[in-house]
Design a protein around this motif. Structure first.
Motif, PDB file in Angstrom:
ATOM      1  N   ASP A   8      50.231  53.629  48.350  1.00  0.00           N
ATOM      2  CA  ASP A   8      51.450  53.310  49.080  1.00  0.00           C
ATOM      3  C   ASP A   8      51.512  51.783  49.204  1.00  0.00           C
ATOM      4  O   ASP A   8      50.791  51.185  50.007  1.00  0.00           O
ATOM      5  N   ILE A   9      52.349  51.166  48.405  1.00  0.00           N
ATOM      6  CA  ILE A   9      52.428  49.708  48.364  1.00  0.00           C
ATOM      7  C   ILE A   9      52.880  49.143  49.705  1.00  0.00           C
ATOM      8  O   ILE A   9      52.362  48.111  50.148  1.00  0.00           O
ATOM      9  N   ALA A  10      53.814  49.800  50.378  1.00  0.00           N
ATOM     10  CA  ALA A  10      54.262  49.309  51.693  1.00  0.00           C
ATOM     11  C   ALA A  10      53.097  49.297  52.682  1.00  0.00           C
ATOM     12  O   ALA A  10      52.944  48.337  53.452  1.00  0.00           O
ATOM     13  N   SER A  65      55.929  31.629  44.721  1.00  0.00           N
ATOM     14  CA  SER A  65      55.743  32.350  45.985  1.00  0.00           C
ATOM     15  C   SER A  65      54.927  33.604  45.725  1.00  0.00           C
ATOM     16  O   SER A  65      54.991  34.172  44.625  1.00  0.00           O
ATOM     17  N   TYR A  66      54.188  34.051  46.744  1.00  0.00           N
ATOM     18  CA  TYR A  66      53.269  35.171  46.575  1.00  0.00           C
ATOM     19  C   TYR A  66      53.302  36.117  47.759  1.00  0.00           C
ATOM     20  O   TYR A  66      53.506  35.696  48.889  1.00  0.00           O
ATOM     21  N   ASP A  67      53.061  37.404  47.471  1.00  0.00           N
ATOM     22  CA  ASP A  67      52.662  38.366  48.491  1.00  0.00           C
ATOM     23  C   ASP A  67      51.207  38.693  48.171  1.00  0.00           C
ATOM     24  O   ASP A  67      50.623  38.109  47.248  1.00  0.00           O
ATOM     25  N   CYS A  68      50.591  39.613  48.899  1.00  0.00           N
ATOM     26  CA  CYS A  68      49.163  39.883  48.686  1.00  0.00           C
ATOM     27  C   CYS A  68      48.881  40.388  47.271  1.00  0.00           C
ATOM     28  O   CYS A  68      47.892  39.990  46.644  1.00  0.00           O
ATOM     29  N   ILE A  69      49.758  41.210  46.734  1.00  0.00           N
ATOM     30  CA  ILE A  69      49.528  41.798  45.406  1.00  0.00           C
ATOM     31  C   ILE A  69      49.688  40.744  44.309  1.00  0.00           C
ATOM     32  O   ILE A  69      48.841  40.637  43.417  1.00  0.00           O
ATOM     33  N   SER A  70      50.726  39.938  44.385  1.00  0.00           N
ATOM     34  CA  SER A  70      50.925  38.922  43.339  1.00  0.00           C
ATOM     35  C   SER A  70      49.849  37.841  43.410  1.00  0.00           C
ATOM     36  O   SER A  70      49.429  37.317  42.369  1.00  0.00           O
ATOM     37  N   LEU A  71      49.355  37.512  44.618  1.00  0.00           N
ATOM     38  CA  LEU A  71      48.269  36.540  44.711  1.00  0.00           C
ATOM     39  C   LEU A  71      46.980  37.124  44.128  1.00  0.00           C
ATOM     40  O   LEU A  71      46.254  36.434  43.405  1.00  0.00           O
ATOM     41  N   PHE A  72      46.704  38.398  44.399  1.00  0.00           N
ATOM     42  CA  PHE A  72      45.531  39.059  43.809  1.00  0.00           C
ATOM     43  C   PHE A  72      45.619  38.992  42.286  1.00  0.00           C
ATOM     44  O   PHE A  72      44.645  38.673  41.609  1.00  0.00           O
ATOM     45  N   MET A  73      46.803  39.278  41.735  1.00  0.00           N
ATOM     46  CA  MET A  73      47.008  39.221  40.284  1.00  0.00           C
ATOM     47  C   MET A  73      46.714  37.820  39.752  1.00  0.00           C
ATOM     48  O   MET A  73      46.032  37.662  38.741  1.00  0.00           O
ATOM     49  N   GLU A  74      47.231  36.821  40.428  1.00  0.00           N
ATOM     50  CA  GLU A  74      47.070  35.435  39.975  1.00  0.00           C
ATOM     51  C   GLU A  74      45.613  34.992  40.027  1.00  0.00           C
ATOM     52  O   GLU A  74      45.112  34.371  39.096  1.00  0.00           O
ATOM     53  N   LEU A  75      44.927  35.327  41.111  1.00  0.00           N
ATOM     54  CA  LEU A  75      43.532  34.904  41.273  1.00  0.00           C
ATOM     55  C   LEU A  75      42.581  35.644  40.334  1.00  0.00           C
ATOM     56  O   LEU A  75      41.579  35.087  39.901  1.00  0.00           O
ATOM     57  N   SER A  76      42.895  36.894  40.028  1.00  0.00           N
ATOM     58  CA  SER A  76      41.979  37.689  39.205  1.00  0.00           C
ATOM     59  C   SER A  76      42.367  37.729  37.728  1.00  0.00           C
ATOM     60  O   SER A  76      41.536  38.046  36.885  1.00  0.00           O
ATOM     61  N   GLY A  77      43.638  37.448  37.435  1.00  0.00           N
ATOM     62  CA  GLY A  77      44.110  37.560  36.060  1.00  0.00           C
ATOM     63  C   GLY A  77      44.268  39.001  35.622  1.00  0.00           C
ATOM     64  O   GLY A  77      44.230  39.297  34.428  1.00  0.00           O
ATOM     65  N   ILE A  84      47.123  46.220  42.704  1.00  0.00           N
ATOM     66  CA  ILE A  84      47.445  47.206  43.746  1.00  0.00           C
ATOM     67  C   ILE A  84      46.179  47.964  44.136  1.00  0.00           C
ATOM     68  O   ILE A  84      45.898  48.151  45.319  1.00  0.00           O
ATOM     69  N   VAL A  85      45.395  48.378  43.153  1.00  0.00           N
ATOM     70  CA  VAL A  85      44.139  49.074  43.427  1.00  0.00           C
ATOM     71  C   VAL A  85      43.196  48.155  44.205  1.00  0.00           C
ATOM     72  O   VAL A  85      42.573  48.562  45.189  1.00  0.00           O
ATOM     73  N   GLY A  86      43.093  46.887  43.791  1.00  0.00           N
ATOM     74  CA  GLY A  86      42.229  45.926  44.474  1.00  0.00           C
ATOM     75  C   GLY A  86      42.655  45.684  45.911  1.00  0.00           C
ATOM     76  O   GLY A  86      41.823  45.655  46.818  1.00  0.00           O
ATOM     77  N   CYS A  87      43.948  45.530  46.139  1.00  0.00           N
ATOM     78  CA  CYS A  87      44.451  45.334  47.502  1.00  0.00           C
ATOM     79  C   CYS A  87      44.283  46.613  48.325  1.00  0.00           C
ATOM     80  O   CYS A  87      44.011  46.546  49.524  1.00  0.00           O
TER      81      CYS A  87
END
Length: 111
Positions: A8-10, A65-77, A84-87
């Motif tokens: 649940d992304i929300a 700009s970032y939310d938690c999911i997009s920042l996770f993507m950027e930091l981890s590649g 989403i799984v990581g968050c």
């Protein structure tokens, strides 16, 4: 990857803050909304603003700009699904079965 599971992304976005993702990747964060040094590059002056109660951030150096999911993507590649799984893991949320309303029926058999 198990295609029969979803997060649940929300709920993830309610539970995981920008500073949680930063800490996950070893970056210092006080857990407050303010400007900090960017976790995305080396810099001497803070140019990464965390705001909206930790739900959003802006990198003034790049304009992104970032939310938690997009920042996770950027930091981890990683991919969006992996982020989403990581968050979800950071939030302590287990995946659940895909609700029937999200299921895609199989294609009809040809005659």
């Amino acid at each position: 990857m198990d295609n029969q599971k979803h997060f649940d992304i929300a709920e993830i976005k309610e539970r995981v803050k920008i500073w949680d993702v930063m800490r996950e990747f070893g970056h210092e964060s006080s857990g407050t909304c303010k400007a900090v040094r960017s976790p995305l590059r080396e810099e001497t002056h803070p140019s990464f603003s965390i705001f909206a109660n930790g739900d959003a951030a802006k990198d003034h150096g790049s304009g992104e700009s970032y939310d938690c999911i997009s920042l996770f993507m950027e930091l981890s590649g990683c991919t969006k699904h992996e982020a989403i799984v990581g968050c979800g893991r950071i939030a302590g949320i287990a995946p659940s079965e895909i609700p029937p309303e999200f299921s895609v029926p199989p294609p009809p058999r040809s005659i």
